[in-house]
Write a protein that holds these residues in place. Structure first.
Motif, PDB file in Angstrom:
ATOM      1  N   ARG A   7     -60.879   6.024  11.339  1.00 19.52           N
ATOM      2  CA  ARG A   7     -59.795   6.343  10.407  1.00 19.52           C
ATOM      3  C   ARG A   7     -58.961   7.526  10.891  1.00 19.52           C
ATOM      4  NH1 ARG A   7     -58.739   9.312   5.660  1.00 19.52           N
ATOM      5  NH2 ARG A   7     -57.648   8.089   4.080  1.00 19.52           N
ATOM      6  N   ASN A   8     -59.638   8.485  11.477  1.00 19.28           N
ATOM      7  CA  ASN A   8     -58.943   9.699  11.911  1.00 19.28           C
ATOM      8  C   ASN A   8     -59.808  10.386  12.954  1.00 19.28           C
ATOM      9  OD1 ASN A   8     -57.770  12.307  12.123  1.00 19.28           O
ATOM     10  ND2 ASN A   8     -56.996  12.162  10.032  1.00 19.28           N
ATOM     11  N   LYS A   9     -59.223  10.769  14.064  1.00 11.34           N
ATOM     12  CA  LYS A   9     -60.016  11.435  15.103  1.00 11.34           C
ATOM     13  C   LYS A   9     -60.552  12.776  14.624  1.00 11.34           C
ATOM     14  CE  LYS A   9     -56.085  13.666  17.456  1.00 11.34           C
ATOM     15  NZ  LYS A   9     -55.416  13.841  18.751  1.00 11.34           N
ATOM     16  N   TYR A  10     -59.913  13.346  13.608  1.00 15.61           N
ATOM     17  CA  TYR A  10     -60.427  14.572  12.995  1.00 15.61           C
ATOM     18  C   TYR A  10     -61.380  14.152  11.870  1.00 15.61           C
ATOM     19  CZ  TYR A  10     -56.553  16.623  15.558  1.00 15.61           C
ATOM     20  OH  TYR A  10     -55.690  16.988  16.542  1.00 15.61           O
ATOM     21  N   VAL A  11     -62.645  13.929  12.245  1.00 15.03           N
ATOM     22  CA  VAL A  11     -63.607  13.324  11.329  1.00 15.03           C
ATOM     23  C   VAL A  11     -63.779  14.156  10.058  1.00 15.03           C
ATOM     24  CG1 VAL A  11     -66.000  12.592  11.063  1.00 15.03           C
ATOM     25  CG2 VAL A  11     -64.812  12.183  13.211  1.00 15.03           C
ATOM     26  N   ASN A  12     -63.851  15.461  10.204  1.00 13.36           N
ATOM     27  CA  ASN A  12     -64.029  16.317   9.028  1.00 13.36           C
ATOM     28  C   ASN A  12     -62.893  16.137   8.021  1.00 13.36           C
ATOM     29  OD1 ASN A  12     -66.474  17.483   9.673  1.00 13.36           O
ATOM     30  ND2 ASN A  12     -65.560  19.218  10.746  1.00 13.36           N
ATOM     31  N   LYS A  13     -61.675  16.036   8.526  1.00 11.30           N
ATOM     32  CA  LYS A  13     -60.518  15.863   7.644  1.00 11.30           C
ATOM     33  C   LYS A  13     -60.576  14.503   6.963  1.00 11.30           C
ATOM     34  CE  LYS A  13     -56.535  17.290   5.971  1.00 11.30           C
ATOM     35  NZ  LYS A  13     -56.226  16.193   5.037  1.00 11.30           N
ATOM     36  N   ALA A  14     -60.969  13.471   7.721  1.00  7.79           N
ATOM     37  CA  ALA A  14     -61.067  12.127   7.143  1.00  7.79           C
ATOM     38  C   ALA A  14     -62.117  12.090   6.039  1.00  7.79           C
ATOM     39  CB  ALA A  14     -61.416  11.121   8.235  1.00  7.79           C
ATOM     40  N   ILE A  15     -63.266  12.728   6.266  1.00  5.46           N
ATOM     41  CA  ILE A  15     -64.331  12.771   5.255  1.00  5.46           C
ATOM     42  C   ILE A  15     -63.849  13.505   4.016  1.00  5.46           C
ATOM     43  CG2 ILE A  15     -66.608  13.743   4.730  1.00  5.46           C
ATOM     44  CD1 ILE A  15     -67.386  13.208   7.628  1.00  5.46           C
ATOM     45  N   SER A  16     -63.186  14.627   4.231  1.00  6.21           N
ATOM     46  CA  SER A  16     -62.682  15.414   3.104  1.00  6.21           C
ATOM     47  C   SER A  16     -61.692  14.612   2.267  1.00  6.21           C
ATOM     48  CB  SER A  16     -62.020  16.693   3.627  1.00  6.21           C
ATOM     49  OG  SER A  16     -61.591  17.515   2.565  1.00  6.21           O
ATOM     50  N   ASP A  17     -60.810  13.875   2.925  1.00  3.62           N
ATOM     51  CA  ASP A  17     -59.802  13.078   2.207  1.00  3.62           C
ATOM     52  C   ASP A  17     -60.451  11.970   1.381  1.00  3.62           C
ATOM     53  OD1 ASP A  17     -57.807  14.626   3.265  1.00  3.62           O
ATOM     54  OD2 ASP A  17     -57.264  13.206   4.847  1.00  3.62           O
ATOM     55  N   VAL A  18     -61.454  11.307   1.951  1.00  2.00           N
ATOM     56  CA  VAL A  18     -62.119  10.215   1.239  1.00  2.00           C
ATOM     57  C   VAL A  18     -62.896  10.754   0.035  1.00  2.00           C
ATOM     58  CG1 VAL A  18     -63.946   8.472   1.400  1.00  2.00           C
ATOM     59  CG2 VAL A  18     -62.238   8.668   3.215  1.00  2.00           C
ATOM     60  N   ILE A  19     -63.600  11.859   0.223  1.00  3.01           N
ATOM     61  CA  ILE A  19     -64.332  12.469  -0.896  1.00  3.01           C
ATOM     62  C   ILE A  19     -63.359  12.828  -2.013  1.00  3.01           C
ATOM     63  CG2 ILE A  19     -65.711  14.458  -1.632  1.00  3.01           C
ATOM     64  CD1 ILE A  19     -66.856  14.515   1.211  1.00  3.01           C
ATOM     65  N   ASN A  20     -62.232  13.414  -1.643  1.00  5.18           N
ATOM     66  CA  ASN A  20     -61.221  13.801  -2.625  1.00  5.18           C
ATOM     67  C   ASN A  20     -60.741  12.589  -3.421  1.00  5.18           C
ATOM     68  OD1 ASN A  20     -59.101  15.675  -3.745  1.00  5.18           O
ATOM     69  ND2 ASN A  20     -57.774  14.226  -2.695  1.00  5.18           N
ATOM     70  N   GLU A  21     -60.474  11.491  -2.721  1.00  2.53           N
ATOM     71  CA  GLU A  21     -59.989  10.283  -3.389  1.00  2.53           C
ATOM     72  C   GLU A  21     -61.049   9.697  -4.322  1.00  2.53           C
ATOM     73  OE1 GLU A  21     -57.168   7.508  -4.405  1.00  2.53           O
ATOM     74  OE2 GLU A  21     -56.892   9.197  -3.028  1.00  2.53           O
ATOM     75  N   TYR A  22     -62.293   9.706  -3.863  1.00  3.89           N
ATOM     76  CA  TYR A  22     -63.364   9.119  -4.669  1.00  3.89           C
ATOM     77  C   TYR A  22     -63.656   9.957  -5.916  1.00  3.89           C
ATOM     78  CZ  TYR A  22     -67.791   6.930  -5.947  1.00  3.89           C
ATOM     79  OH  TYR A  22     -68.789   6.283  -6.625  1.00  3.89           O
ATOM     80  N   LEU A  23     -63.672  11.279  -5.765  1.00 10.88           N
ATOM     81  CA  LEU A  23     -63.938  12.148  -6.915  1.00 10.88           C
ATOM     82  C   LEU A  23     -62.887  11.972  -8.008  1.00 10.88           C
ATOM     83  CD1 LEU A  23     -65.031  15.520  -5.221  1.00 10.88           C
ATOM     84  CD2 LEU A  23     -66.496  13.779  -6.263  1.00 10.88           C
ATOM     85  N   GLN A  24     -61.680  11.622  -7.608  1.00  9.48           N
ATOM     86  CA  GLN A  24     -60.601  11.487  -8.581  1.00  9.48           C
ATOM     87  C   GLN A  24     -60.441  10.055  -9.101  1.00  9.48           C
ATOM     88  OE1 GLN A  24     -56.907  13.491  -7.567  1.00  9.48           O
ATOM     89  NE2 GLN A  24     -57.966  14.824  -6.136  1.00  9.48           N
ATOM     90  N   THR A  25     -61.303   9.136  -8.649  1.00 10.68           N
ATOM     91  CA  THR A  25     -61.239   7.760  -9.135  1.00 10.68           C
ATOM     92  C   THR A  25     -61.900   7.680 -10.502  1.00 10.68           C
ATOM     93  OG1 THR A  25     -61.345   6.920  -6.873  1.00 10.68           O
ATOM     94  CG2 THR A  25     -61.859   5.371  -8.641  1.00 10.68           C
ATOM     95  N   VAL A  26     -61.180   7.184 -11.476  1.00 10.75           N
ATOM     96  CA  VAL A  26     -61.681   7.131 -12.847  1.00 10.75           C
ATOM     97  C   VAL A  26     -62.728   6.033 -12.981  1.00 10.75           C
ATOM     98  CG1 VAL A  26     -61.074   6.760 -15.270  1.00 10.75           C
ATOM     99  CG2 VAL A  26     -59.493   7.967 -13.751  1.00 10.75           C
ATOM    100  N   GLY A  27     -63.864   6.375 -13.558  1.00 11.86           N
ATOM    101  CA  GLY A  27     -64.873   5.367 -13.851  1.00 11.86           C
ATOM    102  C   GLY A  27     -66.170   5.514 -13.087  1.00 11.86           C
ATOM    103  N   PRO A  28     -66.165   5.394 -11.733  1.00 13.49           N
ATOM    104  CA  PRO A  28     -67.421   5.436 -10.988  1.00 13.49           C
ATOM    105  C   PRO A  28     -68.178   6.754 -11.165  1.00 13.49           C
ATOM    106  CG  PRO A  28     -65.657   4.597  -9.607  1.00 13.49           C
ATOM    107  CD  PRO A  28     -65.015   5.100 -10.853  1.00 13.49           C
ATOM    108  N   VAL A  29     -69.492   6.655 -11.302  1.00 11.97           N
ATOM    109  CA  VAL A  29     -70.324   7.855 -11.389  1.00 11.97           C
ATOM    110  C   VAL A  29     -71.453   7.824 -10.368  1.00 11.97           C
ATOM    111  CG1 VAL A  29     -69.816   8.410 -13.797  1.00 11.97           C
ATOM    112  CG2 VAL A  29     -71.627   6.775 -13.282  1.00 11.97           C
ATOM    113  N   SER A  30     -71.471   6.815  -9.518  1.00  9.44           N
ATOM    114  CA  SER A  30     -72.456   6.765  -8.431  1.00  9.44           C
ATOM    115  C   SER A  30     -72.058   7.761  -7.350  1.00  9.44           C
ATOM    116  CB  SER A  30     -72.526   5.366  -7.824  1.00  9.44           C
ATOM    117  OG  SER A  30     -73.087   4.459  -8.726  1.00  9.44           O
TER     118      SER A  30
END
Length: 602
Positions: free
Chosen positions: A270-293
């Motif tokens: 997804r991104n050669k800067y792995v840390n940035k890619a992980i941070s972006d995905v975590i950010n998106e998931y935390l803000q997704t309404v509904g999931p609690v897993s």
């Protein structure tokens, strides 16, 4: 046809099972759920009047036209799914198929979609993944309308209420025994026991779907508590071969039934800067309404936590999100270099719960592997889902007493539930010593060895000095001491090293006040520092460097000599007294004999 079903299906409208579950990009999922609901309604309705009837002529025309479009290659894959769904529902004459045929339709459509999805993914294999590709599947979702946990909709079915687990006494005791065995495995078979932090991880894992409830509760507490005091992530950190991935990935996946771990290497696409890619995905998931897993990511580099964008993301989400939200679980392979450094900033440590797994397993490695395999073979998700049922019930009515306990310990709800079960089945004693401790705190252990080595190396007066302040002994550490630790780079210069060591001092022990920290150094309380270290490290340094140790030894030697002389004198006095007493006894005997003769004694 698809639009008609979606808009007009009574089952779909009445159940509202999908409300809040589906994201805008999941049109295929919506289509499949609507299709399944529709055929269930059509095939299971007992009353003919309730069935939805379609004009057979119109259906026939639709099938003829769209089939030709498919043959001519004018329809895309998604449109083809809708047509094929219709073909499964109706005969060539436009009549609704028989009930027996309808029951087979779901599996057939599922296979069809899997083939299409595979074909599409094969074409896209070289493309970068989107955020949702990393989200956990399957997931638990909190439904606000029903105030219940639901399972995420799967292909071919709608969202379902959380499965209810019913276990016999014998079965439940086996599940609880496994829970205890995992904790004790990581304590008994390690060179240095790590059962304490193992229990902490398992408790967090089991409580994760309800962490948001506790965060909301903290907002109702007094001003000393805030929602950001409840960690929204847990990280298992340590070097290789310490069992953190086995616990945090393999066992966690089986215990939760989620199988939703993502490896950090997958983010490279997804991104050669792995840390940035992980941070972006975590950010998106935390803000997704509904999931609690929890979003689980294996083998994350610890330096992710030191990135400013990651810190900003964690702080922003921790502070701002209210209501249902998921958490994150990481395993981090700590290494002996600058990239193996975990953030020691308080802002991160209060939002991510770090658990240290740095001790190796002792004994034969094959024997250890067999023990782990035995645990994995016994692991399943029954206890986890039972705990979700009990937690769901528990949070319906929180007493004031329990609220106070929760605000003191965010793990209290799951501790209470599991302790009650363990006590009931006479298993609590097996892990009681870990349960009754405060929660594991990595900040109390981080940096101890580094500080110990630093104190061995520093010299007065250039590196540090001792001063009396308000009747207490203080140690003034100068920047010069930390310049010696620099490797010559800007990243690891004297100032950054000084900040690193300062931040490793746990606030719990009130070792150093921030007002006593400056560009030239900082002061620390000697007694509080030694309390943290568990031994008089600085006090001994003070006594050694100021000759107090020699003076003490001389004083102690003089005291021993004086005590010895006093003992000798006492012994001499005792001998003298004994001699006098013995002499008096002899004289008394002689007197008794003399008077005895006078008065006629023998």
């Amino acid at each position: 046809m698809y639009d008609d079903i979606k808009k007009n299906s009574a089952t779909y409208l009445d159940s509202k099972r999908l409300k809040g579950f589906l994201v805008k990009d999941n049109s295929k999922q919506t289509q499949l759920n609507v299709y399944t609901d529709s055929i269930n309604m059509l095939s299971n309705s007992a009353d003919t009047d309730e069935k939805v009837n379609f004009p057979s002529d119109e259906v026939k025309v639709y099938l003829n036209d769209t089939t030709k479009e498919i043959q001519n290659g004018n329809l895309g894959k998604k449109e083809a799914v809708t047509v094929n769904q219709t073909i499964k529902l109706f005969t060539e004459l436009g009549n609704l198929r028989k009930e027996k045929t309808l029951k087979k339709a779901t599996s057939e459509i599922l296979n069809l979609n899997q083939i299409i999805e595979y074909q599409e993914n094969s074409k896209k294999s070289s493309k970068k993944k989107s955020d949702v590709d990393y989200f956990p599947k399957p997931a638990l979702i909190w439904n606000n309308e029903f105030e219940k946990l639901f399972t995420e909709p799967k292909v071919g079915e709608g969202g379902q209420v959380l499965k209810q687990v019913s276990l016999s006494d014998e079965e439940l005791k086996e599940k609880l025994q496994l829970f205890c065995d995992i904790v004790n495995e990581y304590d008994t078979y390690k060179l240095s026991g790590e059962g304490w932090q193992t229990l902490g991880f398992l408790l967090y894992l089991y409580e994760a779907p309800f962490i948001w409830k506790i965060r909301d509760l903290y907002d109702l507490a007094d001003k000393s508590k805030h929602r950001e005091d409840v960690p929204i992530a847990v990280a298992l950190i340590g070097q290789g071969k310490t069992g953190k991935s086995t616990l945090g990935r393999r066992l966690a996946a089986k215990l939760t039934g989620a199988l939703n771990f993502t490896g950090s290497g997958e983010f490279e696409a997804r991104n050669k800067y792995v840390n940035k890619a992980i941070s972006d995905v975590i950010n998106e998931y935390l803000q997704t309404v509904g999931p609690v897993s929890p979003l689980m990511i294996d083998d994350v580099r610890p330096d992710l936590t030191t990135r400013q964008y990651f810190e900003d993301m964690i702080k922003r989400n921790s502070n701002s999100i209210t209501g249902p939200m998921p958490t994150a679980i990481f395993t981090m392979n700590k290494e002996d270099d600058s990239k193996g450094v975990v953030s020691n900033r308080h802002e991160i440590a209060r939002r991510i719960w770090f658990l240290s797994f740095e001790s190796s397993f002792k004994g034969n490695s094959k024997e250890g592997d067999l023990k782990v395999d035995e645990l994995l073979n016994r692991a399943d998700s029954d206890l986890y889902y039972l705990c979700q049922q009990l937690l769901e019930e528990y949070f319906k009515d929180i007493s004031e007493e329990d609220a106070i306990k929760i605000q003191a310990d965010f793990l209290y709800p799951i501790k209470k539930i599991l302790k009650d079960l363990l006590v009931k089945y006479d298993l609590f004693q097996e892990i009681k010593k870990f349960f009754e401790k405060d929660n594991y705190d990595y900040t109390l252990y981080r940096g101890k060895s580094d500080w110990h080595m630093l104190i061995e190396q520093v010299r007065e007066p250039d590196d540090f000095s001792f001063v009396e302040s308000n009747g207490k002994l203080q140690a003034q550490f100068n920047k010069q001491a930390f310049n010696k630790l620099s490797d010559g780079t800007n990243k690891n210069n004297g100032s950054s090293q000084m900040g690193l060591y300062y931040n490793n001092l746990p606030r719990k022990y009130e070792i150093s006040d921030s007002s006593k920290y400056g560009t030239s150094g900082f002061m620390i309380d000697v007694d509080n520092f030694d309390k943290w270290m568990g031994e008089p490290v600085l006090r001994k340094k003070y006594e050694d460097t100021h000759g107090i140790t020699d003076k003490k030894e001389k004083e102690e030697e003089n005291y021993r000599q004086a005590k010895m002389q006093a003992q000798i004198q006492m012994d001499l006095q005792k001998d003298l007294v004994k001699q006098v007493v013995d002499a008096m006894d002899e004289r008394n005997k002689e007197k008794k004999g003399f008077f005895g003769k006078i008065f006629g004694g023998k």
